[in-house]
Write a protein that holds these residues in place. Structure first.
Motif, PDB file in Angstrom:
ATOM      1  N   VAL A   1       0.586  -0.973  -0.064  1.00 22.47           N
ATOM      2  CA  VAL A   1      -0.192   0.452   0.407  1.00 22.47           C
ATOM      3  C   VAL A   1       1.229   1.274  -0.123  1.00 22.47           C
ATOM      4  O   VAL A   1       2.153   1.227   1.085  1.00 22.47           O
ATOM      5  CB  VAL A   1      -0.917   0.132   1.196  1.00 22.47           C
ATOM      6  CG1 VAL A   1      -1.680   1.434   1.232  1.00 22.47           C
ATOM      7  CG2 VAL A   1      -2.033  -1.357   1.451  1.00 22.47           C
TER       8      VAL A   1
ATOM      9  N   PHE B   1       1.089   5.618  -0.051  1.00 17.51           N
ATOM     10  CA  PHE B   1       0.505   6.958   0.476  1.00 17.51           C
ATOM     11  C   PHE B   1       1.099   7.609  -0.778  1.00 17.51           C
ATOM     12  O   PHE B   1       2.482   7.818   0.220  1.00 17.51           O
ATOM     13  CB  PHE B   1      -0.260   7.059   1.346  1.00 17.51           C
ATOM     14  CG  PHE B   1      -1.219   7.178   2.023  1.00 17.51           C
ATOM     15  CD1 PHE B   1      -2.286   7.245   2.168  1.00 17.51           C
ATOM     16  CD2 PHE B   1      -1.153   5.164   2.614  1.00 17.51           C
ATOM     17  CE1 PHE B   1      -3.331   6.714   2.528  1.00 17.51           C
ATOM     18  CE2 PHE B   1      -2.426   4.914   3.257  1.00 17.51           C
ATOM     19  CZ  PHE B   1      -3.496   5.376   3.327  1.00 17.51           C
TER      20      PHE B   1
ATOM     21  N   SER C   1      -7.113   8.783   7.210  1.00 21.26           N
ATOM     22  CA  SER C   1      -5.950   8.135   6.109  1.00 21.26           C
ATOM     23  C   SER C   1      -6.647   7.017   5.648  1.00 21.26           C
ATOM     24  O   SER C   1      -6.611   6.357   4.738  1.00 21.26           O
ATOM     25  CB  SER C   1      -4.860   8.101   7.015  1.00 21.26           C
ATOM     26  OG  SER C   1      -4.165   9.509   7.124  1.00 21.26           O
TER      27      SER C   1
ATOM     28  N   LEU D   1      -8.117   5.577   2.127  1.00 19.84           N
ATOM     29  CA  LEU D   1      -7.580   4.285   1.271  1.00 19.84           C
ATOM     30  C   LEU D   1      -8.594   3.278   1.353  1.00 19.84           C
ATOM     31  O   LEU D   1      -9.014   2.189  -0.387  1.00 19.84           O
ATOM     32  CB  LEU D   1      -6.995   3.491   2.746  1.00 19.84           C
ATOM     33  CG  LEU D   1      -6.417   1.897   2.264  1.00 19.84           C
ATOM     34  CD1 LEU D   1      -5.404   2.364   0.778  1.00 19.84           C
ATOM     35  CD2 LEU D   1      -5.011   1.456   3.467  1.00 19.84           C
TER      36      LEU D   1
ATOM     37  N   ILE E   1      -2.955   7.180  -4.395  1.00 18.07           N
ATOM     38  CA  ILE E   1      -2.966   5.757  -3.572  1.00 18.07           C
ATOM     39  C   ILE E   1      -3.144   4.526  -4.468  1.00 18.07           C
ATOM     40  O   ILE E   1      -3.869   4.322  -4.919  1.00 18.07           O
ATOM     41  CB  ILE E   1      -4.362   5.346  -2.465  1.00 18.07           C
ATOM     42  CG1 ILE E   1      -4.060   6.854  -1.497  1.00 18.07           C
ATOM     43  CG2 ILE E   1      -4.255   4.971  -1.826  1.00 18.07           C
ATOM     44  CD1 ILE E   1      -5.741   7.305  -0.428  1.00 18.07           C
TER      45      ILE E   1
ATOM     46  N   ILE F   1      -2.681   0.436  -4.449  1.00 19.56           N
ATOM     47  CA  ILE F   1      -2.332  -0.845  -3.522  1.00 19.56           C
ATOM     48  C   ILE F   1      -1.929  -1.808  -4.683  1.00 19.56           C
ATOM     49  O   ILE F   1      -2.416  -2.542  -5.692  1.00 19.56           O
ATOM     50  CB  ILE F   1      -4.091  -1.262  -3.559  1.00 19.56           C
ATOM     51  CG1 ILE F   1      -4.335  -0.696  -2.150  1.00 19.56           C
ATOM     52  CG2 ILE F   1      -3.718  -2.865  -3.208  1.00 19.56           C
ATOM     53  CD1 ILE F   1      -6.056  -0.962  -2.115  1.00 19.56           C
TER      54      ILE F   1
ATOM     55  N   THR G   1      -6.454   5.920  -6.144  1.00 24.35           N
ATOM     56  CA  THR G   1      -7.248   6.909  -6.552  1.00 24.35           C
ATOM     57  C   THR G   1      -8.698   7.419  -6.554  1.00 24.35           C
ATOM     58  O   THR G   1      -9.447   7.843  -5.643  1.00 24.35           O
ATOM     59  CB  THR G   1      -6.627   8.069  -6.561  1.00 24.35           C
ATOM     60  OG1 THR G   1      -5.559   7.653  -6.570  1.00 24.35           O
ATOM     61  CG2 THR G   1      -6.699   9.256  -6.411  1.00 24.35           C
TER      62      THR G   1
ATOM     63  N   ARG H   1     -12.001  -2.075  -4.463  1.00 22.20           N
ATOM     64  CA  ARG H   1     -10.225  -1.936  -4.590  1.00 22.20           C
ATOM     65  C   ARG H   1      -9.556  -3.094  -3.572  1.00 22.20           C
ATOM     66  O   ARG H   1      -8.593  -3.200  -2.985  1.00 22.20           O
ATOM     67  CB  ARG H   1     -10.265  -0.571  -3.545  1.00 22.20           C
ATOM     68  CG  ARG H   1     -10.701   0.031  -3.991  1.00 22.20           C
ATOM     69  CD  ARG H   1     -10.284   1.543  -2.350  1.00 22.20           C
ATOM     70  NE  ARG H   1     -10.277   3.169  -3.652  1.00 22.20           N
ATOM     71  CZ  ARG H   1      -9.846   4.050  -2.944  1.00 22.20           C
ATOM     72  NH1 ARG H   1      -9.199   4.013  -2.515  1.00 22.20           N
ATOM     73  NH2 ARG H   1     -10.195   5.147  -4.173  1.00 22.20           N
TER      74      ARG H   1
END
Length: 377
Positions: free
Chosen positions: A4, A6, A47, A51, A62, A64, A70, A77
């Motif tokens: 993950v 950010f 935050s 996610l 963001i 994954i 995003t 997701r």
């Protein structure tokens, strides 16, 4: 499973000029258990919701794995969330609650049964599968909520203060179970809590936030032993670190009757903006009791002693002067000027007595008076 990322992710709520999360840069490894921790309003839940796709990202992105999510809807997701409240369907059995998301997704019945039985075995819920939530304890309900997430076999688990509704004893027991479960499953997990004890005991790494800004990322040991700034120093640890605003006098820091030596590296790092001052921190166990004629001590007048069997905590204040208000425990609940010292049991004097203490070598934390950033030892 997946990483993950950010990447300077920012969230500004409508009507606000100040970001709730400000350019968050954070890398979470595949299979890692990362804890987001900080005081109320620091941006940790925001935050997590970014996610999850439950909050918009105003700038940044963001990821994954290698996929930029995003602007991807939450359902696409491949994540599973566990919330503070269990959100179980009261009219459904444990089995039905755990398998409901799979049923909605059109998963075959035999596959649902297989996954639910497997999750129930892992969570020690097999004997409760035919019960309804009202017949379960709080801890069992939270495990059902965990099971509902596990059966989906997501790439990432997101947990938002899942233990807040449990009593203290059950919270300790359940956090151990969650940490063990995560290591068994190996699923990347982002866990949000305001309880720094949870953070220290559960996470592979901890990310500390304050006012929407990332303060420090590291292992629990790194956070405890080398906090990056004054905020992290005061937030991580229970009881909290003692912090004091000292004047620099030659090669020492002085506050009233307290004197602490400073290394050449520390003195050299002090900036003109610090105006001859320095913030020094030391944990309750970072002090040792010495004789009254020892040089460079911190004399503490005892207010009361908390005996815990294996050790004891002395609560007191800097002896001899008004400067006592400029030093004390960073604990939110502590009285102004209250210092905490850990001592061997049944060794502390009665209330009103004075103990002379000295910072144990290697246990002193120095911070810039102007910026709060850690200085060299």
């Amino acid at each position: 499973m997946a990483t993950v990322t950010f990447d300077k992710a920012t969230r500004i709520y409508p009507g606000s000029d100040k970001p709730a999360v400000d350019q968050l840069d954070l890398e979470i490894a595949d299979g890692e258990f990362l804890v987001l921790v900080g005081p109320s309003g620091c941006g940790k839940s925001t935050s997590l919701r970014m996610l999850a796709g439950l909050e918009d990202v105003n700038s940044g992105r963001i990821l994954i794995g290698d996929k930029d999510v995003t602007d991807v809807p939450p359902k696409n997701r491949d994540i599973a969330m566990v919330f503070q409240n269990y959100a179980l369907y009261p009219h459904m059995t444990v089995r039905e609650n755990m398998g409901f998301a799979l049923k909605i997704a059109g998963t075959p019945k035999d596959e649902i049964a297989k996954r639910v039985d497997e999750a129930a075995r892992i969570l020690d819920l097999a004997q409760y599968l035919d019960r309804k939530p009202k017949a379960l304890s709080g801890g069992q309900r939270q495990r059902v909520a965990m099971g509902r997430a596990i059966v989906r076999k997501p790439q990432v688990f997101l947990m938002d203060e899942p233990l807040s509704n449990l009593d203290a004893k059950l919270r300790v027991q359940t956090r151990t179970q969650i940490a063990s479960l995560q290591r068994e499953l190996g699923v990347t997990t982002v866990y949000v809590t305001h309880d720094q004890t949870e953070a220290l005991t559960m996470g592979d790494r901890i990310a500390v936030l304050n006012n929407g800004l990332l303060q420090q990322v590291g292992t629990p040991q790194e956070m405890y032993e080398r906090p990056a700034n004054e905020f992290v120093a005061g937030f991580i640890g229970s009881p909290a670190m003692n912090l004091g605003a000292f004047d620099i006098d030659g090669d020492s820091a002085v506050l009233g009757s307290a004197r602490i030596p400073l290394s050449a590296a520390t003195r050299a790092a002090v900036a003109p903006e610090d105006n001859g001052k320095i913030t020094i921190g030391f944990r309750p166990e970072g002090l040792e009791v010495v004789s009254a004629d020892t040089e460079n001590t911190i004399p503490i007048e005892v207010d009361f002693v908390e005996e815990l069997g294996s050790d004891a905590y002395v609560y007191g204040r800097l002896a001899g002067g008004r400067e006592a208000q400029n030093i004390g425990s960073a604990d939110e609940g502590a009285k102004a000027g209250q210092l905490i010292v850990r001592v061997p049991p049944r060794t502390a004097p009665d209330r009103g007595g004075v103990i002379h203490t000295r910072v144990i070598p290697g246990q002193q934390h120095n911070f810039s008076a102007s910026t709060g950033v850690r200085l060299p030892d």
